[in-house]
Structure formats: C-alpha cells, structure tokens
Design a protein around this motif. Structure first.
Motif, PDB file in Angstrom:
ATOM      1  N   VAL A 182      -3.059 -14.957  -0.492  1.00  0.00           N
ATOM      2  CA  VAL A 182      -4.182 -16.005  -0.853  1.00  0.00           C
ATOM      3  C   VAL A 182      -4.698 -16.318   0.632  1.00  0.00           C
ATOM      4  O   VAL A 182      -5.862 -16.612   0.583  1.00  0.00           O
ATOM      5  N   SER A 183      -3.858 -16.660   1.378  1.00  0.00           N
ATOM      6  CA  SER A 183      -4.215 -17.287   2.826  1.00  0.00           C
ATOM      7  C   SER A 183      -5.080 -16.019   3.372  1.00  0.00           C
ATOM      8  O   SER A 183      -6.223 -16.471   3.952  1.00  0.00           O
ATOM      9  N   LEU A 184      -4.897 -14.888   3.325  1.00  0.00           N
ATOM     10  CA  LEU A 184      -5.733 -13.946   3.966  1.00  0.00           C
ATOM     11  C   LEU A 184      -7.139 -13.822   3.325  1.00  0.00           C
ATOM     12  O   LEU A 184      -8.329 -13.665   4.098  1.00  0.00           O
ATOM     13  N   THR A 185      -7.072 -14.073   1.997  1.00  0.00           N
ATOM     14  CA  THR A 185      -8.442 -13.908   1.478  1.00  0.00           C
ATOM     15  C   THR A 185      -9.159 -15.116   1.706  1.00  0.00           C
ATOM     16  O   THR A 185     -10.454 -14.991   2.003  1.00  0.00           O
ATOM     17  N   THR A 186      -8.584 -16.434   1.742  1.00  0.00           N
ATOM     18  CA  THR A 186      -9.419 -17.475   2.106  1.00  0.00           C
ATOM     19  C   THR A 186      -9.664 -17.380   3.528  1.00  0.00           C
ATOM     20  O   THR A 186     -11.071 -17.734   3.812  1.00  0.00           O
ATOM     21  N   MET A 187      -8.923 -16.849   4.288  1.00  0.00           N
ATOM     22  CA  MET A 187      -9.313 -16.684   5.916  1.00  0.00           C
ATOM     23  C   MET A 187     -10.698 -15.908   6.124  1.00  0.00           C
ATOM     24  O   MET A 187     -11.654 -15.952   6.788  1.00  0.00           O
ATOM     25  N   LEU A 188     -10.507 -14.596   5.234  1.00  0.00           N
ATOM     26  CA  LEU A 188     -11.658 -13.605   5.245  1.00  0.00           C
ATOM     27  C   LEU A 188     -12.964 -14.255   4.790  1.00  0.00           C
ATOM     28  O   LEU A 188     -14.186 -14.107   5.661  1.00  0.00           O
ATOM     29  N   PHE A 189     -13.014 -14.946   3.822  1.00  0.00           N
ATOM     30  CA  PHE A 189     -14.263 -15.555   3.250  1.00  0.00           C
ATOM     31  C   PHE A 189     -14.639 -16.601   4.312  1.00  0.00           C
ATOM     32  O   PHE A 189     -16.067 -16.936   4.552  1.00  0.00           O
ATOM     33  N   ALA A 190     -13.759 -17.522   4.857  1.00  0.00           N
ATOM     34  CA  ALA A 190     -14.143 -18.321   5.707  1.00  0.00           C
ATOM     35  C   ALA A 190     -14.761 -17.668   7.055  1.00  0.00           C
ATOM     36  O   ALA A 190     -15.846 -18.147   7.489  1.00  0.00           O
ATOM     37  N   PHE A 191     -14.223 -16.591   7.121  1.00  0.00           N
ATOM     38  CA  PHE A 191     -14.807 -15.997   8.550  1.00  0.00           C
ATOM     39  C   PHE A 191     -16.069 -15.529   8.363  1.00  0.00           C
ATOM     40  O   PHE A 191     -16.940 -15.725   9.064  1.00  0.00           O
TER      41      PHE A 191
END
Length: 78
Positions: free
Chosen positions: A5-14
């Motif tokens: 979940v964290s990785l997905t959120t960070m990728l979209f934010a990036f």
C-alpha cells in the motif's frame, strides 16, 4: 501488505509531483536534504544497535508515540 500500500501511494505521489515540477525545490535545498538523509541513517543505526539493547521494546514504542503526538500538535498549530 502495508509495504504494498505504501509503495503504491508513493509511486502515484511521485508521478503526480513530477508532472507539476514540485521536485525542483530539492535542487535549492540539497544541503538540507542531505542533512535529513544523514540524520535518518544515523538515527536508524543508533536506535537499532544501541537503544534496543538498553531500553525495552515497550519503552521505544512509547517514545515513538510521544514523538508522533508532539509532531502532530506542532503540525496542528502550524
């Protein structure tokens, strides 16, 4: 699961912040960014190698809770 979940959120934010060029501010704040990276690594090392040997896990958890509460209060006042 949490990492996923964290990785997905960070990728979209990036991706989003890259499009509107928000990361350009990092070039202006390189010294501050390096200071934060160094302190994070130092804190992780000291916490993992020293504090866990001296302070019980519950004490470390309470310290983290206290730090998060203080940070939340400061953010709320800001």
């Amino acid at each position: 699961m949490s990492l996923l979940v964290s990785l997905t959120t960070m990728l979209f934010a990036f991706a989003r912040y890259s499009r509107d060029r928000s990361f350009l501010v990092l070039r202006e704040k390189v010294r501050f960014m390096l200071f934060m990276v160094f302190d994070s690594l130092l804190g992780s090392f000291l916490g993992g190698s020293l504090l866990l040997k001296v302070i019980p896990q519950e004490g470390i958890l309470m310290l983290l809770v206290l730090i998060l509460l203080i940070s939340s209060y400061k953010l709320l006042k800001h």
